[in-house]
Design an enzyme around this catalytic site. Structure first.
Site, short mmCIF file in Angstrom:
data_model
loop_
_atom_site.label_atom_id
_atom_site.label_comp_id
_atom_site.label_asym_id
_atom_site.label_seq_id
_atom_site.Cartn_x
_atom_site.Cartn_y
_atom_site.Cartn_z
N HIS A 101 5.56 -21.03 5.15
CA HIS A 101 6.29 -19.86 5.85
C HIS A 101 5.34 -18.85 6.22
O HIS A 101 4.57 -18.44 5.35
CB HIS A 101 7.50 -19.30 5.16
N ASP A 103 6.63 -15.61 6.64
CA ASP A 103 7.31 -14.48 6.30
C ASP A 103 6.81 -14.00 4.94
O ASP A 103 6.61 -14.86 4.13
CB ASP A 103 8.83 -14.17 6.46
N ASP A 134 1.56 -15.57 -1.45
CA ASP A 134 2.88 -16.26 -0.94
C ASP A 134 3.34 -15.83 0.39
O ASP A 134 3.62 -14.97 0.70
CB ASP A 134 3.90 -15.89 -1.87
N GLU A 168 11.75 -18.11 5.15
CA GLU A 168 12.00 -19.03 3.70
C GLU A 168 12.32 -17.75 2.70
O GLU A 168 12.96 -18.31 1.95
CB GLU A 168 10.53 -19.36 3.58
N GLU A 169 11.95 -16.51 2.56
CA GLU A 169 12.28 -15.60 1.76
C GLU A 169 13.67 -15.36 1.76
O GLU A 169 14.25 -14.64 0.91
CB GLU A 169 11.17 -14.40 1.86
N GLU A 192 3.20 -23.84 -1.31
CA GLU A 192 3.54 -22.53 -1.86
C GLU A 192 2.64 -22.21 -3.10
O GLU A 192 2.15 -23.13 -3.80
CB GLU A 192 5.16 -22.63 -2.43
N HIS A 392 5.32 -11.98 -4.92
CA HIS A 392 6.27 -10.82 -4.94
C HIS A 392 5.84 -9.34 -5.66
O HIS A 392 6.50 -8.71 -5.98
CB HIS A 392 7.78 -11.34 -5.37
#
Lengths: 422, 422
Positions: A101, A103, A134, A168-169, A192, A392
């Protein structure tokens, strides 16, 4: 094969600078939800250089909404393109989807960062920045793996379908859109941030909101009211017991070392509005883990049932039932057999490249892997170079060596899975 | 005396319409905090007609701030006048302060009202509206009592000091300002809504805020964090036990029928900000009752001590102590002996007027009575016509007959306490 492996290893090490620069460029484009297009432009440029067949489209939310697995916090995906780039095989081999991903989650409180989150600073063998781990580092590993094969003059029999997806998030609308567009393969790999552990199984999760009612009164005569805070303590206890029950049932050895395989997390509580009034409403918001083999509806029903029985122990709830709402994000769980040949190939190549035994685990969080296995019916493994602990978080980073090792393992796995053509 | 009592009774009944109209006019002025002046203008007009010596001033927050009993949510009292009106006695008698607050709490959600909160609708012997019960009806009873005495041609020996104060609902700055301005008397009466019960003792109260810390983590690996919500459950339990302990010590017969004489109310809870994150902070806000004979600091210290010992049972709190803040409103408690002659006089007159025995209780909430007894050193009784249950509620009302009965009891008590002059 040993000669080819050596060549791939050499090429990747020699092109470390190229890989790092690509990662930095991707990090410098702040691809939070709704702002993915400039990062996707870089991906498109690289895919063009690799000679891949490129498909770029903005997912159609009208079509997505008809699918029960669609969740999103936004109404339209205008200016948020998905990119799929296919390296066509010569035919006769197994195909593979390589999915990452584009994003990233917002950087949060910048005061907690020691550097600019969108600069891509290099220090002590790491690249820092939002999305390094990530999962832009994982995406770079995918692209470098393809380039390394091409540099070694290799052609594959099966198709390699590289996907750079949005959303994805926020629950996976980008990958869902790719599945619904018809992309299929014999396996899928998502790099991931797993600390290079192999996750044949991924936990799903979903959010819930509970409203617990009380009866207002003056704090000085609080015995005339019913405190929604006190009642919520009871509900929290019920959820704790539900978590205990659910986790007792988890026998999967992949979860053997995890203290709570399928957590129920209460993330938010809010109730009352005046210190000297008895609060008449408390709202709890949380997240329940869905086991890799469990169904979303099955877990929802289990929680609904437990909440409906609390009136037997406290009659207040008979007249004032707890309101349960499934809202916001949801990630579908996914699983394939540990002995699946695709898993075994990654294990073997991990050992060849790192000289260590691979660790197999089940992911504690959701990924797009669930959509591939459950909706696309594609066996999927999550395995990537990022550092789980800093995803994150402020000061997110990735080890450059992990990214290169991962690229090498993926390149070798592509040869094994899709087969070298003459 | 019987003849005079009869005359007073007759006059008050005959002037029911006048009393009701005055109450309606006062209700029609929405005297919430900061908007008291138009209601005070009506009070001043009535006091002028009664020939009282009038003192009107805006409390000086600079002076008030120097007093440790001052609490307020605002910085200035400009345009929020206090009114004190004195009916000078002929000398040689005991003086009395008749105190009522002119401020009302906001009407809240008007959808919950069946009428306009500021209209003063009359129905079934009741006047409806914000402030009818708390406590403009009580204030009217005071003014009607004085007028009834004047109409009967009575002169008193002692001074009657009528006070229409601001800010009771926010901690008593209006009454504190009157005390600091030098107003003193041999007794004080506050006709807050007691359902015509006599409160020789009033509970004090104060607000507290607790901050309970946790450690953030992803909800999927919640075992890596420490939930501030879970820790707050422990703190709530500690407060519940503190409440139990404190109430075990209450032996006062005035509290005999009250389930929890000195409640600790947790009115507000707030914690966390994301469903799938472990919350690292919970804030609790509440109100603790202070016994009529207790000291504010004594109660603060008791709670501080209990909170400081929880680390012995859960070592988390050793490194992450609960933060306690005393903030916002505070009401000083107050008490006089049940056998105090002033209490006995009201009891006697209550029986004479209603033919029933008066009920003595201790108030479950704070009033300005505590400031009179503790700061002004003036024996104070809270006794009034309003309906306790509807104070601060939608559809607040007062029984007109209660208001008139109360005026009559007060008039007779003035004669007994201040003595009729020749």
């Amino acid at each position: 094969m040993e000669k080819i492996a050596g060549e791939i290893h050499q090429w990747i090490r020699k092109n470390k600078g190229k890989a790092v620069t690509l990662l930095q460029r991707l990090v410098q484009e702040k691809s939070v939800q709704g702002q993915e297009s400039s990062a996707q432009a870089i991906v498109i440029e690289v895919c063009r250089e690799l000679g891949l067949e490129i498909d770029i489209w903005e997912p159609d939310s009208k079509v997505l909404k008809e699918n029960e697995n669609f969740v999103s916090t936004r109404e339209s995906f205008n200016d948020s393109p998905n990119v799929v780039a296919c390296w066509k095989g010569k035919g006769g081999g197994r195909s593979i989807i390589l999915n990452g991903h584009i994003d990233v989650v917002p950087e949060g409180d910048t005061i907690q960062w020691d550097c600019d989150p969108y600069e891509g600073k290099i220090e002590n063998g790491k690249v820092y920045g939002r999305g390094t781990t990530d999962m832009k580092g994982g995406n770079v590993a995918l692209l470098i793996a393809i380039e390394a094969l091409q540099a070694a003059g290799i052609h594959l029999k099966g198709d390699v379908i590289f996907q750079s997806v949005i959303e994805e998030e926020s629950g996976g609308a980008g990958t869902l859109a790719a599945i619904l567009r018809g992309y299929k393969a014999d396996a899928a790999l998502i790099p991931e941030p797993t600390n290079m552990k192999i996750f044949p199984k991924q936990q799903g999760s979903m959010w819930f909101r509970l409203k617990i009612k009380g009866k207002s009164a003056h704090g000085g005569t609080r015995y005339e009211g019913v405190s929604a805070i006190e009642k919520s303590l009871y509900v929290i206890d019920v959820l704790r017991k539900l978590e205990e029950e659910r986790n007792k049932r988890v026998k999967d050895p992949l979860y053997a070392t995890i203290p709570i395989p399928l957590p129920i997390n209460i993330g938010k509580i809010q109730g009352g509005n005046w210190p000297s009034s008895v609060p008449d409403l408390v709202t709890l918001e949380g997240r329940i883990g869905v086991g890799p083999e469990e169904g979303i509806h099955e877990v929802q029903e289990e929680m609904e049932k437990v909440l409906s029985t609390i009136k037997d122990k406290d009659s207040w709830f008979a007249d004032h039932p707890v309101e349960l709402e499934w809202y916001g994000a949801r990630w579908v769980p996914g699983a394939i057999e540990e002995k699946h040949p695709f898993v075994q190939l990654i294990q073997k190549n991990y050992k060849d490249v790192t000289q260590k035994d691979a660790k197999l685990e089940a992911s504690p969080w959701g990924t797009d892997g669930g959509l591939f296995t459950r909706v696309g019916n594609i066996p999927t493994v999550v395995f990537g170079p990022g550092t789980t602990e800093v995803a994150h978080h402020p000061n997110e980073y990735i080890y450059i060596d992990s990214m290169l090792d991962c690229a090498e393992i993926i390149a070798l796995t592509l040869i094994d899975w899709c087969e070298k053509a003459k």
